[in-house]
Design a protein around this motif. Structure first.
Motif, PDB file in Angstrom:
ATOM      1  N   ARG A  11       0.845  -1.202   0.030  1.00 15.99           N
ATOM      2  CA  ARG A  11      -0.057  -0.063   0.028  1.00 15.99           C
ATOM      3  C   ARG A  11       0.853   1.064   0.026  1.00 15.99           C
ATOM      4  O   ARG A  11       1.930   1.600   0.593  1.00 15.99           O
ATOM      5  CB  ARG A  11      -0.827   0.091   1.151  1.00 15.99           C
ATOM      6  N   ARG A  13       1.838   5.087   0.875  1.00 22.59           N
ATOM      7  CA  ARG A  13       1.707   6.048   2.189  1.00 22.59           C
ATOM      8  C   ARG A  13       1.300   5.103   3.128  1.00 22.59           C
ATOM      9  O   ARG A  13       0.183   6.017   3.984  1.00 22.59           O
ATOM     10  CB  ARG A  13       0.785   7.097   1.743  1.00 22.59           C
ATOM     11  N   LYS A  14       1.397   3.897   3.371  1.00 27.38           N
ATOM     12  CA  LYS A  14       1.007   3.370   4.531  1.00 27.38           C
ATOM     13  C   LYS A  14       2.143   3.214   5.683  1.00 27.38           C
ATOM     14  O   LYS A  14       3.216   2.985   5.205  1.00 27.38           O
ATOM     15  CB  LYS A  14       0.804   1.953   4.093  1.00 27.38           C
ATOM     16  N   LYS A  15       1.886   3.231   6.779  1.00 28.77           N
ATOM     17  CA  LYS A  15       2.898   3.175   7.931  1.00 28.77           C
ATOM     18  C   LYS A  15       3.415   1.634   7.779  1.00 28.77           C
ATOM     19  O   LYS A  15       2.693   0.811   7.576  1.00 28.77           O
ATOM     20  CB  LYS A  15       2.495   3.388   9.293  1.00 28.77           C
ATOM     21  N   THR A  16       4.691   1.672   8.193  1.00 26.93           N
ATOM     22  CA  THR A  16       5.223   0.276   7.921  1.00 26.93           C
ATOM     23  C   THR A  16       6.185  -0.224   8.959  1.00 26.93           C
ATOM     24  O   THR A  16       7.035   0.682   9.792  1.00 26.93           O
ATOM     25  CB  THR A  16       6.316   0.616   6.570  1.00 26.93           C
ATOM     26  N   GLY A  56      -2.340  -1.648  12.087  1.00 27.00           N
ATOM     27  CA  GLY A  56      -2.394  -1.185  11.097  1.00 27.00           C
ATOM     28  C   GLY A  56      -1.147  -0.663  10.118  1.00 27.00           C
ATOM     29  O   GLY A  56      -1.104  -0.205   9.275  1.00 27.00           O
ATOM     30  N   GLN A  58       1.942  -2.295   7.630  1.00 26.57           N
ATOM     31  CA  GLN A  58       2.313  -3.023   6.504  1.00 26.57           C
ATOM     32  C   GLN A  58       3.832  -3.778   6.736  1.00 26.57           C
ATOM     33  O   GLN A  58       4.591  -3.072   7.662  1.00 26.57           O
ATOM     34  CB  GLN A  58       2.231  -2.747   5.209  1.00 26.57           C
ATOM     35  N   ILE A 129       6.388   5.782   1.286  1.00 29.33           N
ATOM     36  CA  ILE A 129       6.125   5.448   2.789  1.00 29.33           C
ATOM     37  C   ILE A 129       6.527   6.645   3.598  1.00 29.33           C
ATOM     38  O   ILE A 129       7.417   7.217   3.475  1.00 29.33           O
ATOM     39  CB  ILE A 129       6.449   4.259   3.078  1.00 29.33           C
ATOM     40  N   CYS A 134       7.454   4.928  10.201  1.00 29.65           N
ATOM     41  CA  CYS A 134       8.013   3.608  10.136  1.00 29.65           C
ATOM     42  C   CYS A 134       9.240   3.342  11.242  1.00 29.65           C
ATOM     43  O   CYS A 134       9.641   4.124  11.851  1.00 29.65           O
ATOM     44  CB  CYS A 134       8.940   3.674   8.852  1.00 29.65           C
TER      45      CYS A 134
END
Length: 189
Positions: A11, A13-16, A56, A58, A129, A134
């Motif tokens: 995804r 712009r997803k926190k990772t 939440g 990835q 991201i 992160c």
């Protein structure tokens, strides 16, 4: 650099949560994980990774694999080990969205090999991201150096018997990392 991406799970712009592989997700070996039968998940790994997904995040794996460049690990076995990892993590409900591997030896001086941040920078850039959201979980000083250079927060796993964690960014396993990240989020750190 070798990249594997799951187009269904990745995804933008997803926190990772970035994770090193050997010594974090699975048992490390003195002379590399060379064959599929040597790939052994840590007992807490799947539970912790599922918890990260529930929070939440990835999951993206970032791993030096110089055994390839040294000729210690065959490309065939490397692919088999990778496939076993993906199948096991998927079976436990915690598949990664992507995996980045650096096959180079330290003397190759490439930008992707940790402690340089190349694999992290590539993932952050390609998937847009937000690096401030992160975390990079690794077990070596080089992992923490790469995290700092890429603008991620580093959490170092120090397994029992190696030494005692010395600061708030050191934990003994992935479950403790989940607790630490949950605490950071609650405190707004």
């Amino acid at each position: 650099m070798i990249v594997w991406i799951d187009p269904i799970r990745i995804r933008l712009r997803k926190k990772t949560i970035f994770l090193d592989r050997d010594g974090v997700i699975n048992e490390d070996r003195e002379y590399y994980v060379k064959r599929p039968d040597e790939f052994v998940l840590y007992p807490e790994a799947a539970t912790a990774l599922r918890l990260f997904l529930q929070l939440g995040f990835q999951l993206i794996i970032i791993s030096n694999q110089s055994g390839l460049g040294r000729g210690i690990i065959s490309w065939d076995n490397f692919q088999k080990i990778h496939n076993i990892m993906i199948k096991r993590l998927s079976f436990y409900g915690c598949p990664p969205a992507a995996v980045f591997y650096c096959p180079h030896r330290p003397e190759d001086n490439c930008f992707c090999r940790k402690p340089r941040p190349g694999m992290l920078v590539e993932a952050i850039s390609n998937f847009d991201i937000p690096s401030l959201e992160c975390f990079f979980i690794g077990d070596r000083k080089t992992d923490m150096e790469a995290a700092t250079q890429a603008g991620c927060r580093g959490i170092r796993i120090v397994r029992k018997g190696r030494r005692t964690p010395k600061n708030r960014f050191e934990v003994q396993n992935l479950l403790e990392a989940v607790s630490l990240i949950t605490k950071f989020r609650l405190q707004g750190d």
